[in-house]
Design a protein around this motif. Structure first.
Motif, PDB file in Angstrom:
ATOM      1  N   ILE A  86     -10.423  -6.376 -53.764  1.00  0.00           N
ATOM      2  CA  ILE A  86      -9.883  -5.020 -53.702  1.00  0.00           C
ATOM      3  C   ILE A  86     -10.021  -4.439 -52.295  1.00  0.00           C
ATOM      4  O   ILE A  86      -9.147  -3.717 -51.834  1.00  0.00           O
ATOM      5  CB  ILE A  86     -10.572  -4.107 -54.740  1.00  0.00           C
ATOM      6  CG1 ILE A  86     -10.231  -4.558 -56.149  1.00  0.00           C
ATOM      7  CG2 ILE A  86     -10.183  -2.650 -54.546  1.00  0.00           C
ATOM      8  CD1 ILE A  86      -8.768  -4.472 -56.494  1.00  0.00           C
ATOM      9  N   GLU A  87     -11.125  -4.767 -51.606  1.00  0.00           N
ATOM     10  CA  GLU A  87     -11.305  -4.254 -50.250  1.00  0.00           C
ATOM     11  C   GLU A  87     -10.156  -4.681 -49.355  1.00  0.00           C
ATOM     12  O   GLU A  87      -9.654  -3.899 -48.548  1.00  0.00           O
ATOM     13  CB  GLU A  87     -12.626  -4.752 -49.658  1.00  0.00           C
ATOM     14  CG  GLU A  87     -13.815  -3.936 -50.061  1.00  0.00           C
ATOM     15  CD  GLU A  87     -15.072  -4.399 -49.351  1.00  0.00           C
ATOM     16  OE1 GLU A  87     -14.998  -4.814 -48.185  1.00  0.00           O
ATOM     17  OE2 GLU A  87     -16.131  -4.337 -49.992  1.00  0.00           O
ATOM     18  N   GLN A  88      -9.746  -5.944 -49.476  1.00  0.00           N
ATOM     19  CA  GLN A  88      -8.639  -6.449 -48.662  1.00  0.00           C
ATOM     20  C   GLN A  88      -7.352  -5.702 -49.013  1.00  0.00           C
ATOM     21  O   GLN A  88      -6.601  -5.318 -48.119  1.00  0.00           O
ATOM     22  CB  GLN A  88      -8.464  -7.951 -48.894  1.00  0.00           C
ATOM     23  CG  GLN A  88      -7.387  -8.571 -48.035  1.00  0.00           C
ATOM     24  CD  GLN A  88      -7.204 -10.053 -48.345  1.00  0.00           C
ATOM     25  OE1 GLN A  88      -7.851 -10.612 -49.207  1.00  0.00           O
ATOM     26  NE2 GLN A  88      -6.289 -10.670 -47.624  1.00  0.00           N
ATOM     27  N   VAL A  89      -7.131  -5.502 -50.310  1.00  0.00           N
ATOM     28  CA  VAL A  89      -5.927  -4.770 -50.734  1.00  0.00           C
ATOM     29  C   VAL A  89      -5.968  -3.347 -50.195  1.00  0.00           C
ATOM     30  O   VAL A  89      -4.973  -2.845 -49.657  1.00  0.00           O
ATOM     31  CB  VAL A  89      -5.812  -4.769 -52.281  1.00  0.00           C
ATOM     32  CG1 VAL A  89      -4.684  -3.860 -52.739  1.00  0.00           C
ATOM     33  CG2 VAL A  89      -5.606  -6.174 -52.802  1.00  0.00           C
ATOM     34  N   MET A  90      -7.122  -2.702 -50.333  1.00  0.00           N
ATOM     35  CA  MET A  90      -7.241  -1.337 -49.828  1.00  0.00           C
ATOM     36  C   MET A  90      -7.075  -1.301 -48.316  1.00  0.00           C
ATOM     37  O   MET A  90      -6.490  -0.364 -47.777  1.00  0.00           O
ATOM     38  CB  MET A  90      -8.590  -0.731 -50.228  1.00  0.00           C
ATOM     39  CG  MET A  90      -8.745  -0.532 -51.730  1.00  0.00           C
ATOM     40  SD  MET A  90      -7.364   0.346 -52.480  1.00  0.00           S
ATOM     41  CE  MET A  90      -7.677   1.982 -51.874  1.00  0.00           C
ATOM     42  N   LYS A 117      -3.941   0.278 -43.713  1.00  0.00           N
ATOM     43  CA  LYS A 117      -3.150   0.003 -42.511  1.00  0.00           C
ATOM     44  C   LYS A 117      -1.733   0.533 -42.676  1.00  0.00           C
ATOM     45  O   LYS A 117      -1.172   1.142 -41.767  1.00  0.00           O
ATOM     46  CB  LYS A 117      -3.111  -1.499 -42.226  1.00  0.00           C
ATOM     47  CG  LYS A 117      -4.403  -2.060 -41.708  1.00  0.00           C
ATOM     48  CD  LYS A 117      -4.306  -3.561 -41.524  1.00  0.00           C
ATOM     49  CE  LYS A 117      -5.669  -4.181 -41.245  1.00  0.00           C
ATOM     50  NZ  LYS A 117      -5.614  -5.637 -41.239  1.00  0.00           N
ATOM     51  N   GLU A 118      -1.159   0.295 -43.844  1.00  0.00           N
ATOM     52  CA  GLU A 118       0.202   0.761 -44.094  1.00  0.00           C
ATOM     53  C   GLU A 118       0.266   2.284 -44.105  1.00  0.00           C
ATOM     54  O   GLU A 118       1.184   2.876 -43.542  1.00  0.00           O
ATOM     55  CB  GLU A 118       0.740   0.202 -45.421  1.00  0.00           C
ATOM     56  CG  GLU A 118       0.964  -1.289 -45.410  1.00  0.00           C
ATOM     57  CD  GLU A 118       1.911  -1.743 -44.301  1.00  0.00           C
ATOM     58  OE1 GLU A 118       2.943  -1.080 -44.080  1.00  0.00           O
ATOM     59  OE2 GLU A 118       1.604  -2.756 -43.650  1.00  0.00           O
ATOM     60  N   LEU A 119      -0.713   2.917 -44.749  1.00  0.00           N
ATOM     61  CA  LEU A 119      -0.738   4.379 -44.770  1.00  0.00           C
ATOM     62  C   LEU A 119      -0.934   4.943 -43.371  1.00  0.00           C
ATOM     63  O   LEU A 119      -0.320   5.947 -43.004  1.00  0.00           O
ATOM     64  CB  LEU A 119      -1.842   4.884 -45.706  1.00  0.00           C
ATOM     65  CG  LEU A 119      -1.573   4.709 -47.186  1.00  0.00           C
ATOM     66  CD1 LEU A 119      -2.809   5.097 -47.987  1.00  0.00           C
ATOM     67  CD2 LEU A 119      -0.372   5.517 -47.633  1.00  0.00           C
TER      68      LEU A 119
END
Length: 156
Positions: free
Chosen positions: A67-71, A76-78
């Motif tokens: 989940i950390e990687q996804v977040m 980064k995208e945000l």
């Protein structure tokens, strides 16, 4: 749509509705199932028919586990979206500032024209007053002359 290459657009939600409870018959069906379904039964059927999809599902599973990687990806995208939004807002404000400057310039030119017009009217008014004064003086001179003529005429 006029494109340089030939494309086929497929609505995945419609494909998923039409493909329920049907076997995967081709590699195209495999890709469409991969892109449109998250049902365990569909995933198992797809991997059994086309094992090359297994590493892709494993990678997706690993991403979901971390989940950390996804977040981090979302962060980064945000951040990028925020940066782009800020840049867009700056561009918009600069355009608005430019429009206001042009508007201000136009108003100054208009104000200058009004002042020039006002000066012309003041000059015209001054000329009329001078003419009026000259006419009043002429009228007074003629009245005095008439009065003297009356005196001369009556005195004779």
């Amino acid at each position: 749509m006029n494109l340089l290459q030939r494309y086929i657009f497929v609505a995945l939600d419609i494909y998923k509705e039409n493909h329920q409870n049907k076997d995967i018959k081709s590699r195209l069906d495999g890709w469409l199932t991969f892109l449109s379904s998250d049902e365990p039964a569909d995933i198992i059927a797809l991997i059994e028919k086309y094992p090359q999809f297994k590493p892709m599902y494993e990678q997706i599973y690993e991403i979901c586990e971390n989940i950390e990687q996804v977040m981090g990806m979302f962060s980064k995208e945000l951040y990028e979206l925020d940066r782009n939004t800020v840049q867009y807002m700056i561009d918009e404000l600069q355009e608005e500032k430019k429009r206001w400057k042009e508007e201000k310039k136009r108003w100054k030119e208009e104000k200058k024209q009004w002042r020039e017009e006002d000066e012309r009217w003041k000059e015209e008014k001054k000329r009329w007053k001078e003419r009026d004064m000259c006419q009043q003086q002429e009228i007074e001179r003629l009245r005095r002359e008439m009065a003297e003529m009356k005196k001369d005429t009556l005195g004779m």
